[in-house]
Design a protein around this motif. Structure first.
Motif, PDB file in Angstrom:
ATOM      1  N   TYR A   1     -94.108  53.041 -31.412  1.00  0.00           N
ATOM      2  CA  TYR A   1     -95.339  52.403 -32.193  1.00  0.00           C
ATOM      3  C   TYR A   1     -95.125  51.867 -33.488  1.00  0.00           C
ATOM      4  CZ  TYR A   1     -98.193  53.260 -28.096  1.00  0.00           C
ATOM      5  OH  TYR A   1     -98.639  53.470 -26.540  1.00  0.00           O
ATOM      6  N   ASN A   2     -95.431  50.722 -33.886  1.00  0.00           N
ATOM      7  CA  ASN A   2     -95.593  50.464 -35.409  1.00  0.00           C
ATOM      8  C   ASN A   2     -96.962  50.972 -35.689  1.00  0.00           C
ATOM      9  OD1 ASN A   2     -93.403  49.032 -34.577  1.00  0.00           O
ATOM     10  ND2 ASN A   2     -94.062  46.997 -35.287  1.00  0.00           N
ATOM     11  N   MET A   3     -96.813  51.370 -37.039  1.00  0.00           N
ATOM     12  CA  MET A   3     -97.836  52.091 -37.620  1.00  0.00           C
ATOM     13  C   MET A   3     -98.660  51.221 -38.803  1.00  0.00           C
ATOM     14  SD  MET A   3     -98.526  54.375 -35.625  1.00  0.00           S
ATOM     15  CE  MET A   3     -99.938  55.538 -36.474  1.00  0.00           C
ATOM     16  N   GLY A   4     -99.891  51.196 -38.742  1.00  0.00           N
ATOM     17  CA  GLY A   4    -100.497  50.604 -39.903  1.00  0.00           C
ATOM     18  C   GLY A   4    -101.527  51.417 -40.546  1.00  0.00           C
ATOM     19  N   TRP A   5    -101.998  50.897 -41.721  1.00  0.00           N
ATOM     20  CA  TRP A   5    -103.261  51.393 -42.374  1.00  0.00           C
ATOM     21  C   TRP A   5    -104.210  50.066 -42.869  1.00  0.00           C
ATOM     22  CZ3 TRP A   5    -104.573  56.287 -43.350  1.00  0.00           C
ATOM     23  CH2 TRP A   5    -103.944  57.353 -43.208  1.00  0.00           C
ATOM     24  N   PHE A   6    -105.339  50.289 -42.808  1.00  0.00           N
ATOM     25  CA  PHE A   6    -106.556  49.644 -43.058  1.00  0.00           C
ATOM     26  C   PHE A   6    -107.575  50.220 -43.890  1.00  0.00           C
ATOM     27  CE2 PHE A   6    -105.622  45.490 -40.663  1.00  0.00           C
ATOM     28  CZ  PHE A   6    -104.650  45.998 -39.672  1.00  0.00           C
ATOM     29  N   ARG A   7    -108.448  49.494 -44.608  1.00  0.00           N
ATOM     30  CA  ARG A   7    -109.453  50.035 -45.389  1.00  0.00           C
ATOM     31  C   ARG A   7    -110.702  49.173 -45.407  1.00  0.00           C
ATOM     32  NH1 ARG A   7    -106.989  49.482 -51.470  1.00  0.00           N
ATOM     33  NH2 ARG A   7    -107.341  47.147 -51.692  1.00  0.00           N
ATOM     34  N   GLN A   8    -111.832  49.881 -45.352  1.00  0.00           N
ATOM     35  CA  GLN A   8    -113.065  49.111 -45.360  1.00  0.00           C
ATOM     36  C   GLN A   8    -113.969  49.880 -46.398  1.00  0.00           C
ATOM     37  OE1 GLN A   8    -114.761  48.974 -41.474  1.00  0.00           O
ATOM     38  NE2 GLN A   8    -115.901  47.183 -42.199  1.00  0.00           N
TER      39      GLN A   8
ATOM     40  N   ILE B   1     -95.845  49.655 -40.992  1.00  0.00           N
ATOM     41  CA  ILE B   1     -94.237  50.137 -40.838  1.00  0.00           C
ATOM     42  C   ILE B   1     -93.919  50.202 -39.413  1.00  0.00           C
ATOM     43  CG2 ILE B   1     -95.098  52.538 -40.669  1.00  0.00           C
ATOM     44  CD1 ILE B   1     -92.475  53.294 -42.382  1.00  0.00           C
ATOM     45  N   THR B   2     -92.634  49.510 -39.056  1.00  0.00           N
ATOM     46  CA  THR B   2     -92.153  49.417 -37.853  1.00  0.00           C
ATOM     47  C   THR B   2     -92.051  50.754 -37.275  1.00  0.00           C
ATOM     48  OG1 THR B   2     -89.850  49.011 -38.898  1.00  0.00           O
ATOM     49  CG2 THR B   2     -91.211  47.181 -38.344  1.00  0.00           C
ATOM     50  N   TRP B   3     -91.479  50.683 -36.079  1.00  0.00           N
ATOM     51  CA  TRP B   3     -91.582  52.290 -35.206  1.00  0.00           C
ATOM     52  C   TRP B   3     -90.279  52.915 -35.933  1.00  0.00           C
ATOM     53  CZ3 TRP B   3     -86.457  52.938 -32.838  1.00  0.00           C
ATOM     54  CH2 TRP B   3     -85.939  51.988 -32.836  1.00  0.00           C
ATOM     55  N   SER B   4     -89.196  52.230 -36.357  1.00  0.00           N
ATOM     56  CA  SER B   4     -87.821  52.735 -36.885  1.00  0.00           C
ATOM     57  C   SER B   4     -88.161  53.431 -38.586  1.00  0.00           C
ATOM     58  CB  SER B   4     -86.739  51.910 -36.875  1.00  0.00           C
ATOM     59  OG  SER B   4     -86.930  50.860 -37.619  1.00  0.00           O
ATOM     60  N   GLY B   5     -89.252  52.715 -38.786  1.00  0.00           N
ATOM     61  CA  GLY B   5     -89.422  53.007 -40.304  1.00  0.00           C
ATOM     62  C   GLY B   5     -88.535  52.004 -41.253  1.00  0.00           C
ATOM     63  N   GLY B   6     -87.650  50.935 -40.545  1.00  0.00           N
ATOM     64  CA  GLY B   6     -86.925  50.284 -41.439  1.00  0.00           C
ATOM     65  C   GLY B   6     -87.569  49.203 -42.262  1.00  0.00           C
ATOM     66  N   THR B   7     -88.589  48.769 -41.798  1.00  0.00           N
ATOM     67  CA  THR B   7     -89.369  47.527 -42.389  1.00  0.00           C
ATOM     68  C   THR B   7     -90.854  47.818 -42.757  1.00  0.00           C
ATOM     69  OG1 THR B   7     -87.955  45.972 -41.263  1.00  0.00           O
ATOM     70  CG2 THR B   7     -89.775  44.911 -42.232  1.00  0.00           C
ATOM     71  N   THR B   8     -91.240  47.781 -43.765  1.00  0.00           N
ATOM     72  CA  THR B   8     -92.804  47.784 -44.098  1.00  0.00           C
ATOM     73  C   THR B   8     -93.300  46.273 -44.779  1.00  0.00           C
ATOM     74  OG1 THR B   8     -92.157  48.527 -46.510  1.00  0.00           O
ATOM     75  CG2 THR B   8     -92.616  50.458 -44.774  1.00  0.00           C
ATOM     76  N   TRP B   9     -94.522  46.337 -44.671  1.00  0.00           N
ATOM     77  CA  TRP B   9     -95.327  45.143 -45.136  1.00  0.00           C
ATOM     78  C   TRP B   9     -96.680  45.741 -46.113  1.00  0.00           C
ATOM     79  CZ3 TRP B   9     -93.806  45.394 -40.042  1.00  0.00           C
ATOM     80  CH2 TRP B   9     -92.958  44.324 -39.838  1.00  0.00           C
ATOM     81  N   TYR B  10     -97.125  45.040 -46.808  1.00  0.00           N
ATOM     82  CA  TYR B  10     -98.052  45.428 -47.646  1.00  0.00           C
ATOM     83  C   TYR B  10     -99.187  44.310 -48.063  1.00  0.00           C
ATOM     84  CZ  TYR B  10     -95.296  49.431 -48.436  1.00  0.00           C
ATOM     85  OH  TYR B  10     -94.337  50.730 -48.320  1.00  0.00           O
TER      86      TYR B  10
END
Length: 122
Positions: free
Chosen positions: A32-39, A51-60
């Protein structure tokens, strides 16, 4: 089924740091790719990082770039959100989420945690 449990939230002064953790159990975490959200109160749930499943790529999200860092440990089945230089506008409930497809829009995530409160005082 994937169960997600967030921890690490709390009260911190502006300029301080916190590290959030999201522990996963159930089906294969590393797929799984994993994400964080906030409210924040009265606002829409906002994308923070992914973050991608491998941890190789992140987005912010634009508001956290350069201050937050997302990482994962596929042995410990945990993702970590290191938050530095915190601002009062970072206050909110932070949610961890897992997706097996798509991009980092809210609708793409299949599983969500219950959230952890982060409060940044000025």
């Amino acid at each position: 089924q994937v169960q997600l449990v967030e921890s690490g939230g709390g009260l911190v002064q502006a300029g301080g740091s916190l590290r959030l953790s999201c522990a996963a159990s159930g089906r294969t975490f590393s797929s799984y790719n994993m994400g964080w959200f906030r409210q924040a109160p009265g606002k829409e749930r906002e994308f923070v990082a992914d973050i991608t499943w491998s941890g190789g790529t992140t987005w912010y999200g634009d508001s956290v770039k350069g201050r937050f860092t997302l990482s994962r440990d596929n042995v410990q089945n945990t993702v970590y959100l290191q938050m530095n230089s915190l601002k009062p506008e970072d206050t909110g409930i932070y949610y961890c989420a897992a997706r097996s497809r798509g991009t980092y829009s809210k609708s793409a995530y299949d599983y969500w945690g219950q959230g952890t409160q982060v409060t940044v005082s000025s």
